[in-house]
Each structure stands twice: as structure tokens, then as C-alpha cells.
Scaffold this active site. Structure first.
Site, PDB file in Angstrom:
ATOM      1  CB  THR A  23      -1.603  -0.130   1.035  1.00 58.35           C
ATOM      2  OG1 THR A  23       0.162  -0.283   2.270  1.00 58.35           O
ATOM      3  CG2 THR A  23      -2.043  -1.184   1.342  1.00 58.35           C
ATOM      4  CG  ASP A  24       0.260   4.711  -2.445  1.00 56.52           C
ATOM      5  OD1 ASP A  24      -1.164   5.052  -1.772  1.00 56.52           O
ATOM      6  OD2 ASP A  24       0.395   4.879  -3.603  1.00 56.52           O
ATOM      7  CB  ALA A  25       1.465   8.299   1.875  1.00 53.47           C
ATOM      8  N   GLY A  26      -1.886   7.096  -0.287  1.00 61.52           N
ATOM      9  CA  GLY A  26      -3.099   6.928  -0.475  1.00 61.52           C
ATOM     10  C   GLY A  26      -3.940   5.848   0.101  1.00 61.52           C
ATOM     11  N   GLY A  27      -3.324   5.453   0.864  1.00 61.25           N
ATOM     12  CA  GLY A  27      -4.642   3.983   1.515  1.00 61.25           C
ATOM     13  C   GLY A  27      -4.922   2.822   0.704  1.00 61.25           C
TER      14      GLY A  27
END
Lengths: 145, 145, 145, 145
Positions: A23-27
């Protein structure tokens, strides 16, 4: 995209669980990571066909490399999701093969792709004939009505 | 692919060094990692345009997501290589933009791509109008002879 | 932890920008990725010492591998952060060296580590003497008052 | 390191297959990737305990973050290897827990680790009490003779 097939050699599904690393900080799952999932499923599909990539490298001095990818991202995947990654043989030639691959969560299509692989000599990256088990699978593919 | 441009807003280059993390047991850069390099260059291009993605998320509640990628892999990159990653604006609409991106080592083209981004609301992933600085860059793009 | 040093060979800083690929759905940098940043900085430190890892592999048949890591995570890093990754020579022996490495954002310490590398023969992974430029740097290190 | 345990809540094994994405140009698994494997196994161990991290985030506003890792790398893993990743509860406190984790290929120990997690509030990263199912597992752990 690909015509329907019945044998396991020509259509294949591999499960993938989504972890924090994906995952990334965009969820949601980072877009490059679908290419990892597609590669895992291709490796398992090759294994199911009897093609070991380490062995192929040692015995024939050749490896499969990706030369073209087209990926459409339709819906995001999220942490803890269970995906199914599919592999379907779409086209083949003497030294390349094209796969249709998709990522699904249940019946929902998250991403689909068309990925072309070439068989190359491991040091020079010169084109090589595809390994026999893949050619055999292709042969049975072309015999399909 | 894209027509030639002269302003820095419309064509952009970002350097990337290849480290161990980028390579695989084939001795070359793993194919998914080019998408990381393309993303880094896009982020720096946006930053050069005055678009901060964290700030955009906070002030407008929207983020840019990738909806389509086409990548051709022509030559492998290896450990210690210094690449240049380019970003060129190819097409744009109200809520999406398409970039041509490439990875070069000196004058050698290693990979090229066409990547489409959509601006979406951060929670619902519904389409949003692109941020003003991007729209302004587009406007100057369309005014080019 | 390490005593203070003055030469660039013994203390080194490498900048790292945080991109989407580095973060996870918690909104912060995924913990494994600090090991990537530490490796990038070590590679640049070795390059500054005149040690090319590709060349070392070809000419001496040896590579440096990590055998031990201790990392403390103190504060999270986030998207767009600019970090400085430090490398300081802490201890050395004939075939291993230990580095103190840290990740800082401005004056804020985000993570620190102690990482031990061993020099090994590339195929057998048997211990090898460290390359000459590293041994020379160590020698000057031990001459420090 | 940890004392032997008998219940599945206190000792847990998760299988991991090595793919191209995990390896580097040294022909072996890149050292940071063991932290990914350890995280996957921890997530599955938590799931087996009834702790969903997404749910924990939504209902309690807290997440588990890694605050300390110590990893020893003993033998390399290679493409196609099947590893077993273990999770054993080693120590616990009100807001932190320490796990012993290892990566094995058959009976061969490849890497072992001691990893400390803290439970924190998702926005402020302030310490929080551990979720109930973990505390219950700890309680039964401390009752062991």
C-alpha cells in the site's frame, strides 16, 4: 480479450493477499505493485507448466524478460484484500508470448493487463526460442477449435 | 510520440541512480521498478509546476491516481547506472492527463511509456477537476503553435 | 555512538526524498524502506571512497553482504520529506565492517542503526578480505587520536 | 531466544515463496525484504488472534508500528525458495510487544530477528494500550509454567 479456454495450462489463477508493503499513503495499493502480483502469478503458471526459471537459466542459459506491458487500473485494492491474479495465454510466437492478466477481488475487476515476454540469452539478452513446455502448451492452444 | 516542447513545465528530466534494491537476480532492473522511477519524475515535475501532492490532498481533498500505463522495455538497466527519466505532457482533459515518460542512459532509450492520470476525490475516488497549476500548464500547451 | 570524525571517508551524508513508493497506508514510510535508504547511502559512501561494487565483483569476485542490522525507529517520515542519511564507520575487522547509520529530517533524528557488512566471495559466500580502499580508510580511522 | 510454547497464539508459521521481486543482482534476496516477510507473518499471526489491523484502526483509531528491529542474516535465500517465517511472542508490556521472528528454508535458519512493536494513536502516534486479543494472548503467555 482472450478467447475462453479450458485447460489449466492456458488459464491460471493465483491468490495474493495485500499487506502493508503493497500500500501507499493514498490508502491503496501502489500501482507498480500490480506488476509484482502479475509476475508472481506468471511464475506459478510456469511452474504449473513444468517450467522452472532457475533450471531454465542453468540448463539453457535463457530467461524470460518482459518487453511490453499495458495495464488499466479500474478500482483500487486496499490493505487485507484477497485478490485473484489470472494468467491467460493470448498470443505466441517463436521467441515471445503475450499474456492477458487481471487482478480481481471477488467478481470485481481491479486491473487488467496485456504483457509480452521474450525469451533471451541470459548474458547477451539475444532472442531465444521459447522453452519446450511453453511451446507445447501453445501447440495445444492453437489446436483448440 | 509527443510533439516537441520548449518550456520546462511541459518537458522535464529527473535523474535516477540504480541501487541494489532496484535490481533482480537476472542482474538487471526489475520491470516494476521503472514505474517507481516514472512516479518519482512525475512528482518532481509536479513540484516544479508548483503542485504539492500533500498540500493538494489537504486543501482540495483530491489526489492524482494512475489509470492506464503502457510501457515498452527496450534495453536493460544495471546496478550503478545513472538514468534520466523524462516527463512530457502528451494529452489533457478536464479530469485526466496523459504523459509520455522515458528512461534513458545517456543517449540510449531503455524504456518508454504513456501514462494516464486521473484526479480523484481522496475518499470516494470520484473524478475531480485537475488542479489549477496543471490546467494553466495545459492552457499554455494548447496555445503552442 | 561513534566518536566524532572529520574526514569525508569516515562520515558521509546522502540525501533521500520520500516518494509514494516509500509510504504505506499508515501514511508514513514503511519500516523496511529505511534499509533501502541506508543501502543507497552506503553505496554512495563506497563510491566516494573509490569502491565500485560492480567493479569489485568483476575484478576480485567479492561482494559486500549485510550480516547484522539493528534499527531503532523514533519518528515517522512522510511523503515529500527530504531526509539526510548518514554513514559513519564504527568498527572494522579483516573481513567485516560495522557502520552507524541514521535518517534525519533537518535536526530531527527519525531512525538510527548499526549495520554490519561482510566481504564474501560472490558464488560461495565465503569470507574475503575487505577491498583495499576500505582497509585504507580504516587505517586512517585507527590513527585518529 | 524465546522459551518454547505450545499454543498457536504464541507461536506461528507463515509460508513465503521467493519471487524475482525479492531478489537482487547478487542473486539472493535483498536484505530489506526479510522485513516484508516478517511483517506478512505478523499480520497473519494477528489475524489468527482475531486482530484485524484495518478494523483496529477504524474502531479504536490505533495502529501497531515497529519501533525496534534486530536482524541477523545467516544464509542467503534464492529465487524459487520456499521459506517459513515464524512469529513467537517474546516479551510484552502495556503498549509494546516484542516478537522473535525467523526465516527458515526447511531446517536451515536463514535469518532471525527480534522486533518490537508499539501501539499508537493513528494521527498523533501517541502510545496506546494494546488491543484486547493481544493482551489476552499475553495473559495466557504469562500464566505458562
Amino acid at each position: 480479450m482472450p478467447r475462453s479456454m479450458t485447460t489449466s495450462a492456458l488459464s491460471f489463477t493465483h491468490p495474493v493477499r495485500i499487506y502493508w508493503e503493497d500500500t501507499d499513503a493514498g490508502g491503496v495499493v501502489f500501482y507498480a505493485n500490480y506488476l509484482k502480483f502479475f509476475e508472481r502469478a506468471r511464475t506459478e503458471w510456469l511452474r504449473a507448466l513444468g517450467v522452472g526459471q532457475q533450471q531454465m537459466r542453468r540448463s539453457e542459459g535463457s530467461i524470460l524478460v518482459v518487453v511490453d506491458t499495458r495495464v488499466r487500473y479500474l478500482q483500487p485494492a486496499r490493505l487485507d484484500d484477497e485478490l485473484n491474479i489470472t494468467v491467460t495465454l493470448a498470443e505466441a510466437a517463436r521467441a515471445t508470448l503475450t499474456l492477458a492478466q487481471a487482478a480481481l477481488r471477488g467478481a470485481t475487476l481491479l486491473a487488467d493487463s496485456r504483457i509480452t515476454l521474450a525469451c533471451v540469452e541470459v548474458n547477451t539478452f539475444r532472442p531465444q526460442r521459447l522453452p519446450r513446455p511453453i511451446l507445447d502448451a501453445l501447440a495445444s492452444f492453437h489446436r483448440k477449435p
